[in-house]
Design a protein around this motif. Sequence first.
Motif, short mmCIF file in Angstrom:
data_model
loop_
_atom_site.label_atom_id
_atom_site.label_comp_id
_atom_site.label_asym_id
_atom_site.label_seq_id
_atom_site.Cartn_x
_atom_site.Cartn_y
_atom_site.Cartn_z
N ILE A 1 0.72 -1.27 -0.10
CA ILE A 1 0.01 0.02 -0.12
C ILE A 1 0.65 1.24 -0.15
N GLN A 2 0.32 2.29 -0.71
CA GLN A 2 1.04 3.75 -0.66
C GLN A 2 0.00 4.59 -0.35
N PRO A 3 0.18 4.91 0.86
CA PRO A 3 -0.78 6.17 1.43
C PRO A 3 -0.73 7.28 0.56
N LEU A 4 -1.92 7.83 0.34
CA LEU A 4 -1.81 9.27 -0.30
C LEU A 4 -2.76 10.16 0.55
N PHE A 5 -2.10 10.95 1.61
CA PHE A 5 -2.96 11.81 2.35
C PHE A 5 -4.10 11.06 3.24
N GLY B 1 -8.92 10.23 2.95
CA GLY B 1 -7.68 10.26 2.14
C GLY B 1 -7.79 9.25 1.14
N THR B 2 -6.61 8.76 0.57
CA THR B 2 -6.70 7.98 -0.44
C THR B 2 -5.52 6.97 -0.22
N LEU B 3 -5.57 5.82 -1.03
CA LEU B 3 -4.38 4.93 -0.68
C LEU B 3 -4.25 4.39 -1.98
N VAL B 4 -3.08 3.75 -2.73
CA VAL B 4 -2.87 3.32 -3.72
C VAL B 4 -2.40 1.92 -3.61
N SER B 5 -2.74 0.82 -4.13
CA SER B 5 -2.25 -0.54 -4.05
C SER B 5 -2.50 -1.36 -5.47
N ASN B 6 -1.41 -2.18 -6.05
CA ASN B 6 -1.96 -2.89 -7.26
C ASN B 6 -2.91 -4.13 -6.93
N GLU B 7 -2.72 -4.52 -5.66
CA GLU B 7 -3.64 -5.73 -5.71
C GLU B 7 -3.99 -6.05 -3.81
N ASN C 1 5.58 6.21 3.62
CA ASN C 1 6.22 5.61 2.62
C ASN C 1 5.09 4.19 2.08
N PRO C 2 5.49 3.57 1.27
CA PRO C 2 4.84 2.49 0.80
C PRO C 2 5.29 1.27 1.84
N CYS C 3 3.97 0.34 2.13
CA CYS C 3 4.34 -0.80 3.02
C CYS C 3 3.46 -1.72 2.74
N ASP C 4 4.15 -2.99 2.94
CA ASP C 4 3.49 -4.13 2.63
C ASP C 4 2.85 -4.91 3.94
N LEU C 5 1.66 -4.97 4.11
CA LEU C 5 1.10 -5.54 4.94
C LEU C 5 0.66 -6.70 4.86
N LYS C 6 0.62 -7.69 5.81
CA LYS C 6 0.04 -9.24 5.60
C LYS C 6 -0.80 -9.45 7.16
N LEU C 7 -1.72 -10.00 7.03
CA LEU C 7 -2.63 -10.28 8.21
C LEU C 7 -3.22 -11.82 8.07
N GLU C 8 -2.85 -12.70 9.11
CA GLU C 8 -3.19 -14.06 9.06
C GLU C 8 -4.06 -14.27 10.20
#
Length: 126
Positions: A6-10, A102-108, A59-66
């Motif tokens: 995820i890349q957070p935008l504001f 705000g907004t976030l960007v993610s490819n998937e 900053n972009p971050c990689d989040l994983k939840l199990e």
Amino acid sequence: MVSAEIQPLFAEGFEIAAHLMGLRRYDALVVLGTRVRLIRMEVGETVLAEAEAPLLASNPCDLKLEPRGHRRRAWVNGELLFDLTTTFSRGGGAAGFVVERGTLVSNELRVENLRTRDRQADLDLR
């Protein structure tokens, strides 16, 4: 398992959520500025664990939840932050993003069925 880069935008706060059963019933990994929380939404919000993660602010971050049975594990940028056992278990439901403002960007948004993966691993061992 639910994961996304995820890349957070504001965005003031954002989450990846699992076992979504409506707007107010789910488990989530929440980023609020430089804080990360593992929460359970059910009637109200219950914070299961919380940690500082200063590099997350913009900053972009990689989040994983199990969420698996009674166990909840969560990673941020490949680092295991939370590994705990709860008194509750929930199955089924959807997965998704939650954005406060705000907004976030993610490819998937990746969703993996761990039972299928475990069964395949058992078959590969035979």
